[in-house]
Design an enzyme around this catalytic site. Structure first.
Site, mmCIF file in Angstrom:
data_model
loop_
_atom_site.group_PDB
_atom_site.id
_atom_site.type_symbol
_atom_site.label_atom_id
_atom_site.label_comp_id
_atom_site.label_asym_id
_atom_site.label_seq_id
_atom_site.Cartn_x
_atom_site.Cartn_y
_atom_site.Cartn_z
ATOM 1 N N ASP A 169 0.803 -1.232 0.000
ATOM 2 C CA ASP A 169 0.000 0.000 0.000
ATOM 3 C C ASP A 169 0.835 1.282 0.000
ATOM 4 O O ASP A 169 0.280 2.376 0.041
ATOM 5 C CB ASP A 169 -0.944 0.010 1.212
ATOM 6 C CG ASP A 169 -0.215 -0.165 2.540
ATOM 7 O OD1 ASP A 169 0.938 -0.661 2.539
ATOM 8 O OD2 ASP A 169 -0.787 0.191 3.580
ATOM 9 N N GLU A 252 10.707 -3.510 12.326
ATOM 10 C CA GLU A 252 11.906 -2.981 11.646
ATOM 11 C C GLU A 252 13.109 -3.041 12.573
ATOM 12 O O GLU A 252 14.189 -3.502 12.200
ATOM 13 C CB GLU A 252 11.686 -1.521 11.219
ATOM 14 C CG GLU A 252 10.516 -1.299 10.256
ATOM 15 C CD GLU A 252 9.191 -1.051 10.964
ATOM 16 O OE1 GLU A 252 9.083 -1.331 12.181
ATOM 17 O OE2 GLU A 252 8.248 -0.573 10.294
HETATM 18 C C1 UGA Z 1 3.418 -0.880 8.706
HETATM 19 C C2 UGA Z 1 4.294 -2.145 8.706
HETATM 20 O O1 UGA Z 1 3.923 -3.022 7.708
HETATM 21 C C3 UGA Z 1 4.236 -2.835 10.011
HETATM 22 O O2 UGA Z 1 4.976 -4.021 9.980
HETATM 23 C C4 UGA Z 1 4.815 -1.859 10.978
HETATM 24 O O3 UGA Z 1 4.815 -2.350 12.245
HETATM 25 C C5 UGA Z 1 4.026 -0.571 10.966
HETATM 26 O O4 UGA Z 1 3.963 -0.039 9.665
HETATM 27 C C6 UGA Z 1 4.694 0.450 11.797
HETATM 28 O O5 UGA Z 1 5.810 0.825 11.419
HETATM 29 O O6 UGA Z 1 4.107 0.879 12.782
HETATM 30 P P1 UGA Z 1 0.766 -0.494 8.341
HETATM 31 O O7 UGA Z 1 1.048 0.288 7.145
HETATM 32 O O8 UGA Z 1 -0.010 0.166 9.403
HETATM 33 O O9 UGA Z 1 2.091 -1.109 9.037
HETATM 34 O O10 UGA Z 1 0.139 -1.888 8.027
HETATM 35 P P2 UGA Z 1 -0.506 -2.495 6.705
HETATM 36 O O11 UGA Z 1 -0.196 -1.700 5.523
HETATM 37 O O12 UGA Z 1 -1.911 -2.828 7.025
HETATM 38 O O13 UGA Z 1 0.292 -3.877 6.648
HETATM 39 C C7 UGA Z 1 1.645 -3.960 6.334
HETATM 40 C C8 UGA Z 1 1.863 -5.022 5.261
HETATM 41 O O14 UGA Z 1 1.442 -6.292 5.745
HETATM 42 C C9 UGA Z 1 1.085 -4.748 3.998
HETATM 43 O O15 UGA Z 1 1.869 -5.062 2.868
HETATM 44 C C10 UGA Z 1 -0.103 -5.660 4.115
HETATM 45 O O16 UGA Z 1 -0.574 -6.112 2.856
HETATM 46 C C11 UGA Z 1 0.406 -6.806 4.962
HETATM 47 N N1 UGA Z 1 -0.607 -7.390 5.866
HETATM 48 C C12 UGA Z 1 -1.429 -6.607 6.614
HETATM 49 C C13 UGA Z 1 -0.719 -8.762 5.972
HETATM 50 O O17 UGA Z 1 0.007 -9.493 5.301
HETATM 51 N N2 UGA Z 1 -1.651 -9.290 6.835
HETATM 52 C C14 UGA Z 1 -2.507 -8.528 7.571
HETATM 53 O O18 UGA Z 1 -3.335 -9.071 8.303
HETATM 54 C C15 UGA Z 1 -2.370 -7.136 7.455
HETATM 55 MN MN MN Z 2 0.558 0.156 5.213
#
Ligand code: UGA
Ligand code: MN
Length: 313
Positions: A169, A252
């Protein structure tokens, strides 16, 4: 012969020379041969230029170190849109393998078709989040099992190049990919749009790392965003135990710590020594799942087909 002769005499022009009734003068034939010579040379030069313009370009593309882009993804209404957007960004980047890893027990043919259509070299794998984390009411370690699966793939299949965690995303300027391609251990750079702080970045003074700017430091040694660092494959493989912890907020930091020993002087700072923003932590608005299609009402219409393309949670 007659025809040739006539032709040549025509070539020699209407200002027929006084020498030998229609035969070309020495000067004229030298002119003709010179013209042919110059024309042939020009054609050869043009062909050679064309050859040059293609060959070394192709060769330089091949010798570029490979990039391994690890992208966690999961089933939701926005999934195919996110992957399409990211995929066409990656399509501008040479010698890249896109490791798309879904938080699921089985692959989804719709995702496979989307990746095929984009045409970026990819591997599509699955790595479900362990049940105990799925059940929790608190923050989940999102994308962690996916990224660790990507690391495992690299340990098995990669020998050189660079790895980067690109969430599905986020937003990426392609120039960061050419910059990270040549790093020796770890590189970092700013990430825009992270919390109210506006940006997450290493703080550089007189060419040296003096700290980190981030909305939340949380006792982290490396308070950086997932989109803000890359690691060389060789360096990763020299750290066989390096992996990402299932610890929300510390993914991270935990991963970078697991790369120890790593001295801060060994970290390279990209994006004009962290004076530029080339990656953004963007978030797409969540959409409600599509309602079921009224199959009776729309029987024998295109909607029956389109409905098969919708990702429902
Ligand atoms: C992002 C990071 O991905 C987290 O690992 C990190 O802890 C966080 O920032 C942070 O730095 O606080 P965020 O953008 O809020 O988190 O999360 P998402 O975009 O919903 O998910 C991260 C990635 O994991 C995405 O590529 C998404 O497709 C994937 N994801 C998300 C999964 O594979 N499973 C899930 O249940 C949710
Ligand atoms: Mn994200």
């Amino acid at each position: 012969m007659k025809g040739t002769y006539t032709h040549l005499s025509m070539y020699s022009g209407s200002s027929a020379s006084g020498h030998g009734g229609g035969k070309m003068s020495l000067g004229k034939s030298i002119k003709m041969y010179l013209t042919i010579f110059v024309l042939t040379t020009c054609i050869y030069m043009a062909l050679y230029q064309y050859h040059l313009s293609r060959e070394p370009f192709a060769a330089s593309e091949v010798v570029k170190p490979p990039l391994y882009i690890i992208t966690p993804t999961y089933r939701r209404p926005e999934q195919l849109a996110e992957l399409t957007r990211l995929g066409y960004t990656l399509k501008h980047v040479a010698n890249l393998l896109w490791l798309v890893i879904e938080d699921a027990n089985a692959t989804n043919p719709l995702v496979g078709h989307t990746l095929d259509r984009i045409g970026v070299p990819y591997e599509y794998m699955v790595a479900p989040m362990p049940e105990k984390y799925k059940q929790t009411k608190r923050a989940k370690p999102r994308g962690v099992s996916n990224r660790n699966r990507g690391l495992e793939y690299l340990r098995q299949h990669a020998t050189e190049g660079v790895l980067y965690f690109a969430d599905d995303d986020n937003t990426y300027d392609i120039s960061i990919f050419e910059q990270m391609r040549y790093i020796s251990k770890v590189a970092m750079w700013p990430v825009g749009l992270v919390t109210k702080t506006g940006v997450s970045s290493p703080i550089i003074k007189n060419g040296k790392l003096v700290g980190y700017y981030d909305g939340w430091i949380g006792g982290r040694k490396y308070p950086v965003d997932m989109a803000g660092f890359a690691v060389s494959v060789k360096f990763l493989k020299e750290r066989p135990d390096a992996q990402m912890p299932f610890k929300p907020g510390y993914e991270e930091d935990g991963f970078l710590r697991s790369l120890a020993p790593l001295d801060s002087t060994e970290i390279e700072f990209l994006a004009d020594e962290c004076r530029d923003i080339l990656t953004w932590h963007t978030q797409t608005k969540k959409n409600a799942p599509a309602q079921a299609l009224n199959r009776t009402h729309y029987k024998d219409t295109n909607l029956e087909h389109i409905d098969q393309l919708l990702v429902r949670p």
